[in-house]
Design a protein around this motif. Sequence first.
Motif, PDB file in Angstrom:
ATOM      1  N   TRP A 159      54.192  45.149  10.774  1.00  0.00           N
ATOM      2  CA  TRP A 159      53.164  44.406  11.499  1.00  0.00           C
ATOM      3  C   TRP A 159      53.488  44.299  12.992  1.00  0.00           C
ATOM      4  O   TRP A 159      52.654  43.850  13.776  1.00  0.00           O
ATOM      5  CB  TRP A 159      53.009  43.006  10.898  1.00  0.00           C
ATOM      6  CG  TRP A 159      52.566  43.052   9.471  1.00  0.00           C
ATOM      7  CD1 TRP A 159      53.352  42.935   8.353  1.00  0.00           C
ATOM      8  CD2 TRP A 159      51.236  43.267   8.991  1.00  0.00           C
ATOM      9  NE1 TRP A 159      52.603  43.068   7.214  1.00  0.00           N
ATOM     10  CE2 TRP A 159      51.288  43.268   7.580  1.00  0.00           C
ATOM     11  CE3 TRP A 159      49.999  43.463   9.607  1.00  0.00           C
ATOM     12  CZ2 TRP A 159      50.159  43.447   6.769  1.00  0.00           C
ATOM     13  CZ3 TRP A 159      48.871  43.638   8.813  1.00  0.00           C
ATOM     14  CH2 TRP A 159      48.957  43.636   7.417  1.00  0.00           C
TER      15      TRP A 159
ATOM     16  N   CYS B 250      45.361  40.740   8.635  1.00  0.00           N
ATOM     17  CA  CYS B 250      46.473  40.070   9.302  1.00  0.00           C
ATOM     18  C   CYS B 250      46.654  40.603  10.712  1.00  0.00           C
ATOM     19  O   CYS B 250      46.188  41.696  11.042  1.00  0.00           O
ATOM     20  CB  CYS B 250      47.766  40.262   8.502  1.00  0.00           C
ATOM     21  SG  CYS B 250      47.772  39.422   6.907  1.00  0.00           S
TER      22      CYS B 250
ATOM     23  N   MET C 185      51.103  41.920   2.356  1.00  0.00           N
ATOM     24  CA  MET C 185      50.675  40.525   2.452  1.00  0.00           C
ATOM     25  C   MET C 185      49.742  40.101   1.326  1.00  0.00           C
ATOM     26  O   MET C 185      49.209  38.990   1.346  1.00  0.00           O
ATOM     27  CB  MET C 185      50.002  40.292   3.800  1.00  0.00           C
ATOM     28  CG  MET C 185      50.926  40.404   4.993  1.00  0.00           C
ATOM     29  SD  MET C 185      52.238  39.153   5.011  1.00  0.00           S
ATOM     30  CE  MET C 185      51.266  37.661   5.323  1.00  0.00           C
TER      31      MET C 185
ATOM     32  N   THR D  18      53.968  38.218   9.613  1.00  0.00           N
ATOM     33  CA  THR D  18      52.691  38.084  10.320  1.00  0.00           C
ATOM     34  C   THR D  18      51.929  36.897   9.742  1.00  0.00           C
ATOM     35  O   THR D  18      52.477  36.134   8.954  1.00  0.00           O
ATOM     36  CB  THR D  18      51.850  39.384  10.187  1.00  0.00           C
ATOM     37  OG1 THR D  18      50.660  39.254  10.974  1.00  0.00           O
ATOM     38  CG2 THR D  18      51.480  39.674   8.746  1.00  0.00           C
ATOM     39  N   ARG D  19      50.677  36.761  10.137  1.00  0.00           N
ATOM     40  CA  ARG D  19      49.789  35.752   9.594  1.00  0.00           C
ATOM     41  C   ARG D  19      48.375  36.341   9.497  1.00  0.00           C
ATOM     42  O   ARG D  19      48.018  37.212  10.305  1.00  0.00           O
ATOM     43  CB  ARG D  19      49.738  34.514  10.486  1.00  0.00           C
ATOM     44  CG  ARG D  19      50.968  33.635  10.427  1.00  0.00           C
ATOM     45  CD  ARG D  19      51.064  32.841   9.126  1.00  0.00           C
ATOM     46  NE  ARG D  19      52.115  31.839   9.217  1.00  0.00           N
ATOM     47  CZ  ARG D  19      53.392  32.046   9.044  1.00  0.00           C
ATOM     48  NH1 ARG D  19      53.811  33.270   8.797  1.00  0.00           N
ATOM     49  NH2 ARG D  19      54.266  31.057   9.134  1.00  0.00           N
ATOM     50  N   PRO D  20      47.564  35.857   8.537  1.00  0.00           N
ATOM     51  CA  PRO D  20      46.171  36.277   8.506  1.00  0.00           C
ATOM     52  C   PRO D  20      45.428  35.856   9.768  1.00  0.00           C
ATOM     53  O   PRO D  20      45.775  34.846  10.385  1.00  0.00           O
ATOM     54  CB  PRO D  20      45.607  35.552   7.266  1.00  0.00           C
ATOM     55  CG  PRO D  20      46.811  35.292   6.415  1.00  0.00           C
ATOM     56  CD  PRO D  20      47.926  35.026   7.384  1.00  0.00           C
TER      57      PRO D  20
END
Length: 281
Positions: free
Chosen positions: A160, A171, A208, A278-280
Motif C-alpha cells: 500500500w 483503501c 485488507m 493502510t486504512r479504507p
Amino acid sequence: MKTLRKQAFTLIELLVVIAIIAILAGMLLPALAKAKTKAQGITCMNSNQQLTMAWRFYADENDGFLVASGRWGTPTLPPEWIGGNWLDKSNLRKSDNWDVDLWIRGISSTGRKVPGRGNLLYPYAGNSTEVFNCPADNSVGINNKGKTVPRLRSRSINNWVGGPGWGGPQCHIFMKDTDMNNPGPSNTFVMLDEREDSINDGYFVVDMSGWPVRSQQIVDFPASYHNMAAGFSFADGHAEIHKWLDKRTRPAINKGNMQLNVPMRDSVDLLWMMEKATRPK
C-alpha cells in the motif's frame, strides 16, 4: 632410592570433569544462541531503519513521490524500487537471487548501466548492498561460477506504500509522503523482513479483506528469524521487532517456494499488519 610416582587423573576423575563441562555447555549454549539472535535482531533493525531512511531521501528528491513497491501492469505508478527483481527459491541459479551488480547496482558484467535494472534506493543507502538483507536470513543463491553466495535481498515494501494495493475495501494507496495522515507515518510500515520461501517480487501484500472485523487470507508471509519475530520499519523512521502470536504465521521453512494466498481467518498477526498497512478511504 625412593621411586617417584607420576601424578595423573584417574579415568573416573576425567569422566567427572567431562560430565561437568557437558552440563555447563548445555546450560550456556541456549543462552548464547538467544544472545546471538538478539544481536542479529538489533543489527537487522538498524539496517531496516537505514533502508527506510534511503526511501525517505528518495522521496525528498522527487517532490515527495514514493517509489512503487511493485507494478503489476500499472504504468501509472512511480518507478518500481527493485527494477523487476524476482527471487525464486526453487531455482537458486537464477540471477535474481545472487547478481548484486545487476539487481542492486544496476550494471552488467561489463560495467555498463542496464536500463530498468538496479535498486532505486541503493545510491541513497550509501551504496551499501548489505542493507537489503537481514543478517539472520541464511538463504543462498548459486552464481554463474557455481559458487554458493548469500541471497541479495530479504526485504520487501508494504504494497500500500507506493502501490499497487491489493483486495478488500477501497483503501488508501500512499503515493506521496503527505498521504499518510491515516493511520499516520508512525503507524504505517514501509519495510519488513519477508520469509526466504515467500519473498519473490519487491512488495509485501497485506490483503485488507475483512477489515476491520477480521482477517481472511495471508498472501505473503513475514519472516520469523528473531525468536519468532520479524523486523519492521515505519514511515516516520522508527523500526521495531514484532513477535508473532499465531502459529499459522510461522510454518516450517520450505526447501522451495511456499504456498501463498493461504486462508487465515481471525489471525491476530494478520490483523496487526492490516492495522499498520493502510486504512479504507
